[in-house]
Design an enzyme around this catalytic site. Sequence first.
Site, short mmCIF file in Angstrom:
data_model
loop_
_atom_site.label_atom_id
_atom_site.label_comp_id
_atom_site.label_asym_id
_atom_site.label_seq_id
_atom_site.Cartn_x
_atom_site.Cartn_y
_atom_site.Cartn_z
N GLY A 1 0.89 -1.01 -0.17
CA GLY A 1 0.22 -0.21 0.22
C GLY A 1 1.00 0.94 0.39
O GLY A 1 2.17 0.94 0.51
N GLN B 1 3.21 9.85 0.82
CA GLN B 1 4.53 9.49 -0.21
C GLN B 1 5.39 9.49 -0.82
O GLN B 1 6.25 9.10 -1.81
CB GLN B 1 4.16 8.01 0.76
N CYS C 1 8.07 0.22 5.66
CA CYS C 1 7.35 1.42 5.06
C CYS C 1 8.49 1.67 4.08
O CYS C 1 9.89 1.70 3.82
CB CYS C 1 7.44 2.51 5.68
N LEU C 2 7.82 1.73 2.27
CA LEU C 2 8.30 1.94 1.29
C LEU C 2 9.07 3.63 1.51
O LEU C 2 10.43 3.84 1.05
CB LEU C 2 7.64 2.66 -0.16
N HIS D 1 -1.44 1.88 8.46
CA HIS D 1 0.14 1.95 8.60
C HIS D 1 -0.28 2.89 7.52
O HIS D 1 0.32 4.38 7.77
CB HIS D 1 0.30 0.46 7.96
N GLU D 2 -1.30 2.85 6.82
CA GLU D 2 -1.98 3.85 5.65
C GLU D 2 -2.36 5.23 6.01
O GLU D 2 -1.76 6.27 5.71
CB GLU D 2 -2.42 3.46 4.61
N HIS E 1 -0.19 7.06 7.64
CA HIS E 1 0.21 8.52 6.85
C HIS E 1 -0.39 10.35 6.75
O HIS E 1 0.15 10.75 6.29
CB HIS E 1 1.00 8.03 5.90
NI NI Z 1 4.04 3.34 5.06
#
Ligand code: NI
Length: 176
Positions: free
Chosen positions: A47, A52, A100-101, A142-143, A146
């Site tokens: 995701g 991001q 996380c990216l 998690h998303e 953000h």
């Molecule tokens: Ni993330």
Amino acid sequence: MARIFQIAQLGHPVLRRVAEPVAEIDASIHELVDDLFATSHEANGAGIAAPQIHVSRRVFILSIRPSPRYPNAPSLEPTAVINPEILWASEECEKDWDGCLSIPGIRGRVPRPTTIRVRYQGLDGEYVEREFSGFAARVFLHENDHLEGKTWLDHVEDNRDIVTEKEYLRQLDGGQ
Ligand code: NI
């Protein structure tokens, strides 16, 4: 054509900003969602949230399927999430892996509720109310973090719960 974007890295101020609600789900939001799917897919993400890719709006996507980064992930239909709310979260929590990216190279064991009930708008503007559990609940939360300017590092209980990506993969592989 969906575009693949550079992903904001930990330390970039956009990751600490509270994202703005989406008032109108117009063509620019449809494009944003396409870009999020393309960028997450390219990076083997489960995701990704709009901040991001440097867009401070309350939008994220779930792209949950087994991948090199998440070999044991279940499969869920690709989901666009706009203006999400967490309606309820179970008291029962599970400590499991987050990654996380925007924070490449490390993983952490983070406690999160095992089941959540949420409401959000889809791309058609309709409100959806549904329940997620397990890994999908973890990714949703998690998303959603953000959008509040938070990352998984903010939930870590102990520095010992943070490991390198290489070590994470070794442990998943059954290493002790
Ligand atoms: Ni993330």
